[in-house]
Structures are given as structure tokens and as C-alpha cells.
Write a protein that holds these residues in place. Structure first.
Motif, PDB file in Angstrom:
ATOM      1  N   TRP A  11      33.531  42.393  25.614  1.00  0.00           N
ATOM      2  CA  TRP A  11      31.864  42.106  25.536  1.00  0.00           C
ATOM      3  C   TRP A  11      31.696  40.709  24.773  1.00  0.00           C
ATOM      4  O   TRP A  11      32.667  40.296  24.159  1.00  0.00           O
ATOM      5  CB  TRP A  11      31.317  43.099  24.914  1.00  0.00           C
ATOM      6  CG  TRP A  11      30.885  44.310  25.886  1.00  0.00           C
ATOM      7  CD1 TRP A  11      30.983  44.214  27.199  1.00  0.00           C
ATOM      8  CD2 TRP A  11      31.174  45.405  25.578  1.00  0.00           C
ATOM      9  NE1 TRP A  11      30.918  45.474  27.646  1.00  0.00           N
ATOM     10  CE2 TRP A  11      30.842  46.495  26.691  1.00  0.00           C
ATOM     11  CE3 TRP A  11      31.368  46.357  24.140  1.00  0.00           C
ATOM     12  CZ2 TRP A  11      31.018  48.135  26.656  1.00  0.00           C
ATOM     13  CZ3 TRP A  11      31.522  47.754  24.280  1.00  0.00           C
ATOM     14  CH2 TRP A  11      31.193  48.490  25.392  1.00  0.00           C
ATOM     15  N   HIS A  15      24.488  41.588  22.563  1.00  0.00           N
ATOM     16  CA  HIS A  15      23.667  42.656  21.993  1.00  0.00           C
ATOM     17  C   HIS A  15      24.026  43.090  20.557  1.00  0.00           C
ATOM     18  O   HIS A  15      25.058  42.809  20.087  1.00  0.00           O
ATOM     19  CB  HIS A  15      23.814  43.833  22.870  1.00  0.00           C
ATOM     20  CG  HIS A  15      23.615  43.563  24.354  1.00  0.00           C
ATOM     21  ND1 HIS A  15      22.139  43.485  24.773  1.00  0.00           N
ATOM     22  CD2 HIS A  15      24.203  43.477  25.323  1.00  0.00           C
ATOM     23  CE1 HIS A  15      22.317  42.706  26.136  1.00  0.00           C
ATOM     24  NE2 HIS A  15      23.424  43.156  26.369  1.00  0.00           N
ATOM     25  N   ASP A  61      25.117  47.643  22.213  1.00  0.00           N
ATOM     26  CA  ASP A  61      24.041  47.394  22.963  1.00  0.00           C
ATOM     27  C   ASP A  61      22.877  48.730  22.907  1.00  0.00           C
ATOM     28  O   ASP A  61      23.143  49.767  23.661  1.00  0.00           O
ATOM     29  CB  ASP A  61      24.465  47.122  24.466  1.00  0.00           C
ATOM     30  CG  ASP A  61      23.263  46.730  25.089  1.00  0.00           C
ATOM     31  OD1 ASP A  61      22.166  47.054  24.940  1.00  0.00           O
ATOM     32  OD2 ASP A  61      23.728  46.404  26.422  1.00  0.00           O
ATOM     33  N   GLU A  97      29.435  43.235  30.953  1.00  0.00           N
ATOM     34  CA  GLU A  97      28.394  43.179  30.051  1.00  0.00           C
ATOM     35  C   GLU A  97      27.053  43.676  30.913  1.00  0.00           C
ATOM     36  O   GLU A  97      26.753  42.988  32.058  1.00  0.00           O
ATOM     37  CB  GLU A  97      28.273  41.742  29.438  1.00  0.00           C
ATOM     38  CG  GLU A  97      27.145  41.521  28.515  1.00  0.00           C
ATOM     39  CD  GLU A  97      27.782  42.001  27.096  1.00  0.00           C
ATOM     40  OE1 GLU A  97      26.978  42.409  26.112  1.00  0.00           O
ATOM     41  OE2 GLU A  97      28.949  41.585  26.760  1.00  0.00           O
ATOM     42  N   ASP A  98      26.182  44.278  30.349  1.00  0.00           N
ATOM     43  CA  ASP A  98      24.927  44.437  30.795  1.00  0.00           C
ATOM     44  C   ASP A  98      24.799  45.101  32.330  1.00  0.00           C
ATOM     45  O   ASP A  98      23.834  45.289  33.152  1.00  0.00           O
ATOM     46  CB  ASP A  98      24.087  43.096  31.135  1.00  0.00           C
ATOM     47  CG  ASP A  98      23.329  42.522  29.708  1.00  0.00           C
ATOM     48  OD1 ASP A  98      23.344  43.276  28.834  1.00  0.00           O
ATOM     49  OD2 ASP A  98      23.484  41.054  29.813  1.00  0.00           O
TER      50      ASP A  98
END
Length: 150
Positions: A11, A15, A61, A97-98
Motif C-alpha cells: 500500500w 490513508h 484505511d 489500494e482503494d
């Protein structure tokens, strides 16, 4: 400090994160005051985890809620001339990520495995053309870890 975990996971530190060691909570320096936790940037892994079998919680996150229970399996003495921290082993790729947390990752995997899925091409393009959920490259992790001071 926790950057080592994010690097190992793949990552990019987009976040906030937190981790709990015993009764103490630590978090990303960007959220320490707001979350009323200690600034994780002011502690070192080697100061907190000196014994084997230590356990702690780690969350990355807060919207996607990647919750982990981390077990310190073994504490190795530093070897002369070796860079630290170092990743000695691992399994499987980090979720992108995300991707939407554990539930979003499951949907992502379903879509990229099914060429007939309506989002198949879009999601593969999003991750750069391919994604192997079983792949893990400790050499890549270690290349990125060399930049950290933990």
C-alpha cells in the motif's frame, strides 16, 4: 513506523492507519491529535516488539477497514551489514489500494477472473493490465523497505 507494514502489504500510505499494542494506540501522524492516539512516527518497531509471540492489531484505511491481527513469530538479531527492516517471507499479493475493503476485494477478484464480467477489462486496466492474487515477491518488498528507518 507503520510504513513498514504498508510497504510489506504494497500500500502507498494514502490513508490513515492505527495499531494497538497492549493498552496503547498509535496512529498515522496525520491523525494523531484528532484520534487521541500516540504518533506512530515517533516509535520504532524494535522498541515495541522485543519478544516473540507478541500480538497487536493493525488497521489501514478507516473507510475500507483493513483489520489485521499481527503475530511476531520470531525476533532475529541484526546481522552485520544487513539492511533492516527485512521481509523474510510472505504469501499472496496485497489487495490494490482503494479496492473497497475485504468485500470490494472479493468482488474485484470475481471480476478479473471472469473475462465475461462487465468490469473485467476496466479493473485489469486499473491495476496495470494484470493481477495475480497468489504472487508475492519478497525481493520487491525488501527493495522498498530499504528506504525506511524503523
Amino acid at each position: 513506523m507503520t510504513s513498514a507494514f504498508q510497504v510489506a502489504m504494497g500500500w502507498a500510505n494514502y490513508h490513515l492507519y492505527s495499531f494497538e499494542v497492549g493498552d496503547e494506540g498509535y496512529t498515522d501522524p496525520r491523525g494523531a491529535t484528532e484520534l487521541d492516539m500516540e504518533d506512530a512516527g515517533r516509535v520504532r518497531l524494535s522498541d515495541l516488539f522485543t519478544r516473540e509471540k507478541a500480538r497487536f492489531g493493525y488497521t489501514y484505511d478507516f473507510g475500507d477497514d483493513w483489520d489485521h491481527e499481527v503475530l511476531v513469530e520470531k525476533v532475529l538479531p541484526p546481522g552485520e551489514g544487513k539492511p533492516y527492516p527485512v521481509c523474510v517471507d510472505g504469501r499472496r499479493s496485497c489487495p490494490p489500494e482503494d479496492v473497497g475493503g475485504p468485500w470490494g476485494y472479493a468482488e474485484f477478484l470475481d471480476a478479473i477472473r471472469d473475462p465475461g464480467h462487465e468490469q473485467h477489462e476496466e479493473l485489469l486496466e486499473w491495476v496495470g493490465g494484470e493481477f495475480d492474487p497468489e504472487a508475492f515477491e519478497p525481493d520487491e518488498v525488501n527493495r522498498d523497505l530499504r528506504w525506511l528507518k524503523c
